[in-house]
Design a protein around this motif. Structure first.
Motif, PDB file in Angstrom:
ATOM      1  N   GLU A 165       0.857  -1.189   0.000  1.00  0.00           N
ATOM      2  CA  GLU A 165       0.000   0.000   0.000  1.00  0.00           C
ATOM      3  C   GLU A 165       0.890   1.235   0.000  1.00  0.00           C
ATOM      4  OE1 GLU A 165      -3.584   2.076   2.635  1.00  0.00           O
ATOM      5  OE2 GLU A 165      -2.420   0.379   3.421  1.00  0.00           O
ATOM      6  N   LEU A 166       0.600   2.154  -0.910  1.00  0.00           N
ATOM      7  CA  LEU A 166       1.332   3.413  -0.970  1.00  0.00           C
ATOM      8  C   LEU A 166       0.686   4.408  -0.022  1.00  0.00           C
ATOM      9  CD1 LEU A 166       3.629   5.022  -2.288  1.00  0.00           C
ATOM     10  CD2 LEU A 166       1.982   5.771  -4.032  1.00  0.00           C
ATOM     11  N   THR A 167       1.429   4.790   1.022  1.00  0.00           N
ATOM     12  CA  THR A 167       0.909   5.735   2.025  1.00  0.00           C
ATOM     13  C   THR A 167       1.699   7.036   1.961  1.00  0.00           C
ATOM     14  OG1 THR A 167       2.404   4.911   3.739  1.00  0.00           O
ATOM     15  CG2 THR A 167       0.266   3.811   3.531  1.00  0.00           C
ATOM     16  N   ARG A 168       1.148   8.081   2.642  1.00  0.00           N
ATOM     17  CA  ARG A 168       1.803   9.392   2.636  1.00  0.00           C
ATOM     18  C   ARG A 168       1.815   9.994   4.038  1.00  0.00           C
ATOM     19  NH1 ARG A 168       3.034  12.346  -1.755  1.00  0.00           N
ATOM     20  NH2 ARG A 168       2.655  11.404  -3.811  1.00  0.00           N
ATOM     21  N   PRO A 169       2.481   9.364   4.991  1.00  0.00           N
ATOM     22  CA  PRO A 169       2.596  10.016   6.304  1.00  0.00           C
ATOM     23  C   PRO A 169       3.472  11.272   6.205  1.00  0.00           C
ATOM     24  CG  PRO A 169       3.966   8.060   6.202  1.00  0.00           C
ATOM     25  CD  PRO A 169       3.159   8.077   4.927  1.00  0.00           C
ATOM     26  N   GLN A 170       2.969  12.366   6.767  1.00  0.00           N
ATOM     27  CA  GLN A 170       3.653  13.654   6.694  1.00  0.00           C
ATOM     28  C   GLN A 170       3.982  14.043   5.258  1.00  0.00           C
ATOM     29  OE1 GLN A 170       7.057  13.328   9.264  1.00  0.00           O
ATOM     30  NE2 GLN A 170       5.826  13.190  11.148  1.00  0.00           N
ATOM     31  N   ASN A 171       3.052  13.627   4.369  1.00  0.00           N
ATOM     32  CA  ASN A 171       3.150  13.950   2.939  1.00  0.00           C
ATOM     33  C   ASN A 171       4.407  13.383   2.278  1.00  0.00           C
ATOM     34  OD1 ASN A 171       1.806  15.064   0.758  1.00  0.00           O
ATOM     35  ND2 ASN A 171       3.031  16.931   0.799  1.00  0.00           N
ATOM     36  N   ARG A 172       4.933  12.287   2.817  1.00  0.00           N
ATOM     37  CA  ARG A 172       6.079  11.603   2.222  1.00  0.00           C
ATOM     38  C   ARG A 172       5.610  10.232   1.721  1.00  0.00           C
ATOM     39  NH1 ARG A 172      10.860  11.413   6.396  1.00  0.00           N
ATOM     40  NH2 ARG A 172      11.841  10.447   4.564  1.00  0.00           N
ATOM     41  N   PRO A 173       5.746   9.958   0.412  1.00  0.00           N
ATOM     42  CA  PRO A 173       5.251   8.673  -0.117  1.00  0.00           C
ATOM     43  C   PRO A 173       6.083   7.500   0.404  1.00  0.00           C
ATOM     44  CG  PRO A 173       6.456   9.861  -1.807  1.00  0.00           C
ATOM     45  CD  PRO A 173       6.348  10.802  -0.633  1.00  0.00           C
ATOM     46  N   ILE A 174       5.429   6.539   1.002  1.00  0.00           N
ATOM     47  CA  ILE A 174       6.085   5.341   1.534  1.00  0.00           C
ATOM     48  C   ILE A 174       5.287   4.114   1.084  1.00  0.00           C
ATOM     49  CG2 ILE A 174       6.719   4.053   3.604  1.00  0.00           C
ATOM     50  CD1 ILE A 174       7.181   6.668   5.018  1.00  0.00           C
ATOM     51  N   LEU A 175       5.984   3.173   0.494  1.00  0.00           N
ATOM     52  CA  LEU A 175       5.348   1.921   0.074  1.00  0.00           C
ATOM     53  C   LEU A 175       5.502   0.910   1.201  1.00  0.00           C
ATOM     54  CD1 LEU A 175       3.967   0.200  -2.115  1.00  0.00           C
ATOM     55  CD2 LEU A 175       6.251  -0.431  -2.921  1.00  0.00           C
ATOM     56  N   ARG A 176       4.413   0.500   1.783  1.00  0.00           N
ATOM     57  CA  ARG A 176       4.424  -0.465   2.875  1.00  0.00           C
ATOM     58  C   ARG A 176       4.038  -1.842   2.328  1.00  0.00           C
ATOM     59  NH1 ARG A 176       4.836   2.377   7.567  1.00  0.00           N
ATOM     60  NH2 ARG A 176       4.117   4.556   7.544  1.00  0.00           N
ATOM     61  N   LEU A 177       4.950  -2.785   2.437  1.00  0.00           N
ATOM     62  CA  LEU A 177       4.710  -4.143   1.962  1.00  0.00           C
ATOM     63  C   LEU A 177       4.171  -4.998   3.101  1.00  0.00           C
ATOM     64  CD1 LEU A 177       7.928  -4.775  -0.169  1.00  0.00           C
ATOM     65  CD2 LEU A 177       5.680  -4.016  -0.964  1.00  0.00           C
ATOM     66  N   ALA A 178       3.271  -5.885   2.727  1.00  0.00           N
ATOM     67  CA  ALA A 178       2.703  -6.788   3.731  1.00  0.00           C
ATOM     68  C   ALA A 178       3.753  -7.804   4.165  1.00  0.00           C
ATOM     69  CB  ALA A 178       1.479  -7.490   3.168  1.00  0.00           C
ATOM     70  N   ILE A 179       3.909  -7.972   5.457  1.00  0.00           N
ATOM     71  CA  ILE A 179       4.851  -8.940   6.003  1.00  0.00           C
ATOM     72  C   ILE A 179       4.052 -10.134   6.521  1.00  0.00           C
ATOM     73  CG2 ILE A 179       6.639  -9.367   7.709  1.00  0.00           C
ATOM     74  CD1 ILE A 179       7.430  -7.428   5.526  1.00  0.00           C
ATOM     75  N   SER A 180       4.418 -11.304   6.038  1.00  0.00           N
ATOM     76  CA  SER A 180       3.718 -12.509   6.482  1.00  0.00           C
ATOM     77  C   SER A 180       4.738 -13.595   6.753  1.00  0.00           C
ATOM     78  CB  SER A 180       2.721 -12.979   5.421  1.00  0.00           C
ATOM     79  OG  SER A 180       3.398 -13.480   4.292  1.00  0.00           O
ATOM     80  N   PRO A 181       4.451 -14.508   7.673  1.00  0.00           N
ATOM     81  CA  PRO A 181       5.376 -15.623   7.935  1.00  0.00           C
ATOM     82  C   PRO A 181       5.663 -16.448   6.681  1.00  0.00           C
ATOM     83  CG  PRO A 181       3.712 -15.466   9.664  1.00  0.00           C
ATOM     84  CD  PRO A 181       3.297 -14.519   8.586  1.00  0.00           C
ATOM     85  N   PHE A 182       4.647 -16.598   5.831  1.00  0.00           N
ATOM     86  CA  PHE A 182       4.840 -17.383   4.614  1.00  0.00           C
ATOM     87  C   PHE A 182       5.866 -16.709   3.699  1.00  0.00           C
ATOM     88  CE2 PHE A 182       3.651 -18.020   0.137  1.00  0.00           C
ATOM     89  CZ  PHE A 182       3.892 -19.376   0.043  1.00  0.00           C
ATOM     90  N   THR A 183       5.736 -15.396   3.505  1.00  0.00           N
ATOM     91  CA  THR A 183       6.678 -14.669   2.658  1.00  0.00           C
ATOM     92  C   THR A 183       8.087 -14.736   3.221  1.00  0.00           C
ATOM     93  OG1 THR A 183       4.909 -13.158   1.969  1.00  0.00           O
ATOM     94  CG2 THR A 183       7.179 -12.445   1.606  1.00  0.00           C
ATOM     95  N   GLN A 184       8.215 -14.558   4.525  1.00  0.00           N
ATOM     96  CA  GLN A 184       9.532 -14.597   5.150  1.00  0.00           C
ATOM     97  C   GLN A 184      10.165 -15.973   5.038  1.00  0.00           C
ATOM     98  OE1 GLN A 184      11.063 -11.792   6.618  1.00  0.00           O
ATOM     99  NE2 GLN A 184      12.815 -13.187   6.395  1.00  0.00           N
TER     100      GLN A 184
END
Length: 315
Positions: free
Chosen positions: A278-297
């Protein structure tokens, strides 16, 4: 690279080389493109590259770019010479499968001189058609009969073993794609394999696995893309496609779990490289947050563990 990775994960003593060609339609004035066999776009100019795929590993062993109006077996001897030259010295046996486009005397002479064992679809020459009706067939299954004999066309220096299978044509059968004569449809192969006639048929039918690989090369590795007007540059591009395909195949065979090793590149990309985010914008700074899951890890850890176990290729 092939000499190294063909023996991973287990040491190999046999190669099975499948030969085929594919039509690459062009739209422009590319050097060497010509009007030839093009069932989908009749009358369009094209290239007609030859491909050699190693069946057990799925590595693209060699490629040869040809003109669109190249003869059916043109370039086959040169392609086979490169394949044999690049085979590791500890490979004790090479088997080759090919369709009728390769069923010519010089190609079979080359295979026998290597030597290699082969099963090549027989061309329905007049001498072979004449012999079909006089053979003694044995029942193979409820639909097919099979026979063998030594066949020598007039332009061959020697006779070769020929396997012939036939079945009665029934009204419910779809439009036949095999050679037909009177009430029968036929399949035939020239071979020097030390197998029964049924064994030769079964061995050759394994070549069908080459079709999805060619489709993957065309769709996922941009084999259909012709980047320049120069024939030599386009031949080099074909080698780049081959390298990219073999790198992905080597990665699959050495670093991924077994059930992922036969996946196409598009499916591998979906399973391995596409992660939800999900592309978020905390403090108007674009940050891509990836889902972390045990399966992916866990999956990433397994792949990295296998990668670290590999030794670098010698320079």
């Amino acid at each position: 690279m092939l000499e190294r990775f063909i023996h991973l994960p287990d040491h190999r003593s046999r190669l099975i080389l499948d030969l085929d060609s594919t039509v690459v339609t062009v739209y422009g004035r590319q050097e060497g493109a010509a009007v030839g066999y093009n069932p989908r776009y009749r009358g369009k100019r094209s290239y007609d590259p030859l491909l050699c795929l190693e069946a057990n590993s799925s590595f693209l062993w060699d490629v040869e770019l040809r003109r669109g109006d190249a003869g059916t077996w043109a370039g086959s001897v040169e392609l086979l010479a490169c394949c044999f030259h690049s085979s590791p010295s500890d490979i004790r046996e090479v088997r080759v499968r090919a369709d009728a486009g390769f069923g010519y005397g010089p190609v079979l002479d080359m295979l026998e001189a290597h030597p290699a064992q082969y099963a090549v679809v027989a061309r329905m020459t007049p001498s072979l058609k004449y012999a079909l009706g006089g053979l003694r067939y044995a029942r193979l299954n409820p639909r097919w009969e099979i026979a063998e004999f030594d066949h020598r066309p007039s332009d061959w220096s020697q006779a070769r073993r020929c396997i012939v299978a036939r079945k009665l044509i029934e009204e419910a059968d779809p439009e036949p794609t095999l050679f037909t004569l009177e009430r029968y449809a036929y399949r035939a192969w020239h071979t020097n394999l030390p197998l029964t006639p049924a064994g030769v048929w079964q061995f050759y039918d394994g070549r069908a696995e080459m079709e999805p690989r060619i489709r993957e090369l065309r769709e996922d590795f941009a084999l259909r893309k012709i980047p320049t007007r120069a024939f030599a540059a386009n031949a080099l591009y074909l080698e780049v496609v081959r390298l990219a395909y073999n790198l992905v195949t080597a990665f699959q065979r050495t670093c991924l779990r077994e059930e992922w090793q036969s996946m196409t590149l598009s499916k591998l990309r979906h399973r391995l490289l596409w992660l939800p985010g999900e592309l978020t914008r905390p403090q108007n700074r674009p940050i891509l947050r990836l889902a972390i899951s045990p399966f992916t890890q866990e999956r990433a850890d397994q792949i990295l563990h296998r990668i670290h176990r590999l030794k670098p290729l010698d320079s």
